[in-house]
Design a protein around this motif. Sequence first.
Motif, short mmCIF file in Angstrom:
data_model
loop_
_atom_site.label_atom_id
_atom_site.label_comp_id
_atom_site.label_asym_id
_atom_site.label_seq_id
_atom_site.Cartn_x
_atom_site.Cartn_y
_atom_site.Cartn_z
N HIS A 175 29.13 33.41 75.37
CA HIS A 175 29.31 34.27 74.20
C HIS A 175 29.96 33.48 73.07
CE1 HIS A 175 29.95 37.82 71.80
NE2 HIS A 175 31.26 37.65 71.82
N LYS A 176 29.41 33.59 71.88
CA LYS A 176 29.95 32.89 70.72
C LYS A 176 30.48 33.88 69.69
CE LYS A 176 26.70 29.02 71.15
NZ LYS A 176 25.61 28.26 70.49
N PHE A 221 36.22 29.44 60.68
CA PHE A 221 37.68 29.45 60.84
C PHE A 221 38.35 28.42 59.93
CE2 PHE A 221 35.76 30.74 64.91
CZ PHE A 221 36.28 32.02 65.01
N SER A 222 37.70 28.11 58.81
CA SER A 222 38.26 27.15 57.85
C SER A 222 39.51 27.72 57.19
CB SER A 222 37.21 26.84 56.79
OG SER A 222 37.80 26.21 55.67
N SER A 223 40.45 26.83 56.91
CA SER A 223 41.69 27.23 56.23
C SER A 223 41.55 27.19 54.71
CB SER A 223 42.85 26.34 56.68
OG SER A 223 43.16 26.59 58.03
N GLU A 262 32.12 22.66 67.21
CA GLU A 262 31.26 22.82 66.04
C GLU A 262 29.80 22.56 66.40
OE1 GLU A 262 30.67 20.95 61.55
OE2 GLU A 262 32.69 21.21 62.40
N ALA A 263 29.54 21.55 67.22
CA ALA A 263 28.17 21.22 67.61
C ALA A 263 27.50 22.38 68.34
CB ALA A 263 28.16 19.97 68.48
N GLU A 264 28.29 23.19 69.02
CA GLU A 264 27.76 24.35 69.73
C GLU A 264 27.63 25.58 68.83
OE1 GLU A 264 26.63 24.53 72.78
OE2 GLU A 264 27.12 22.48 73.39
N GLY A 265 28.08 25.46 67.59
CA GLY A 265 28.03 26.60 66.68
C GLY A 265 29.02 27.68 67.04
N GLY A 295 32.48 27.39 66.46
CA GLY A 295 33.65 27.41 65.59
C GLY A 295 33.62 26.24 64.63
N TYR A 296 33.66 26.52 63.35
CA TYR A 296 33.59 25.47 62.35
C TYR A 296 34.95 25.22 61.71
CZ TYR A 296 28.56 26.17 62.74
OH TYR A 296 27.27 26.28 63.23
#
Length: 387
Positions: A5-6, A12-14, A334-337, A339-340
């Motif tokens: 589950h994603k 989640f960028s600051s 990130e590669a898994e999409g 969490g960026y």
Amino acid sequence: MKPQHKPRVPLFSSGPCAKRPGWAPAVLSDAVLGRSHRSKIGKARLADAIDRSRVILGIPADYRLGIVPASDTGAVEMALWSLLGARGVDMLAWESFGAGWVTDVVKQLKLQDARVLEAGYGEIVDLSKADFSRDVVFTWNGTTSGVRVPNGDWIPADREGLAICDATSAAFAMDLPWDKLDVVTWSWQKVLGGEAAHGMLALSPRAVERLESYTPPWPMPKLFRMTSKGKLNEGIFKGETINTPSMLCVEDILDALGWAESIGGLSGLIERSEANLAAIEKWVEASSWAGFLAKDKALRSPTSICLSFVDPAFSALSEADQAAVAKKVAALVEAEGAGYDIAGYRDAPPGLRIWGGATVETADIEALLPWLDWAWEQVKTEFAAAA
């Protein structure tokens, strides 16, 4: 095993931060484009952004509030260049942005009577040592270090100097004690997820008095000028911006303010941010490898949530390898999409940084956390094999 589950929104960028839930470009369809920002309709939109911000934040009626250029940075610079020098100043710094304001004051303005109080990442200075017979400059929330000022009790009501507060990453997520603050700055791109390049500047009556009674000895760039012939330029605080604003960005922040109003205003925004921090705290309590950069819970930020690696296997690595591990964990997620933009700030100790502001859904935070566990195990195994 790799989680299945994603997060629905893995942003989640600051900064720039995630847009509010349900945002779509269509919300900008009524933007005042192709018209002067000084037209009646343009000024009305700008004034609306000011007025609604004031109401949500509970800013006193006698405080001026204006839209200024260059995001929070521009707002802080305007304050420092316009107000400092009338008396000594205490500069409080515990992360990179606070350190940047120290550089401005010490190396650019070259103020002779500047006292610097510093603390490392994850900590703050002894606030009792701040001298309010002088001006005091500080960040409320350490965006790059995951700490926040716990309250305003350390700021005296009868202070002689000005309390100048960089409150980006705090405004709209924390209850600021306005009676203890003379200058407060923030940007649209943080807690409300607005677009970048525009800052907000709030001034107490005491700050206005300083502006009208003190003229700094250095040249003042046009973008920083808040007075004319010794009087405050009141137009700035009614929507008459110093330079041309983006009316697309104005429309976007009006949409964000409307969303904030719909969820209960400031209390609703604070509740959402605190829920995000609580979800991560619960996870950290059960984790064998993750901890908080801010070890004191009372100082822990619910917006810029900074994590450190506490596994002994990580501690045994060289500084270079620790930095590589932190980057690799973030890169795998990130590669898994899943969490960026979760890598820690470049000047901070190696770790992760997860934005937990009000526009982020707690369910997405909870969906991210198993991916952190998975990525850590992958990287830990890789480095163990290499050793």
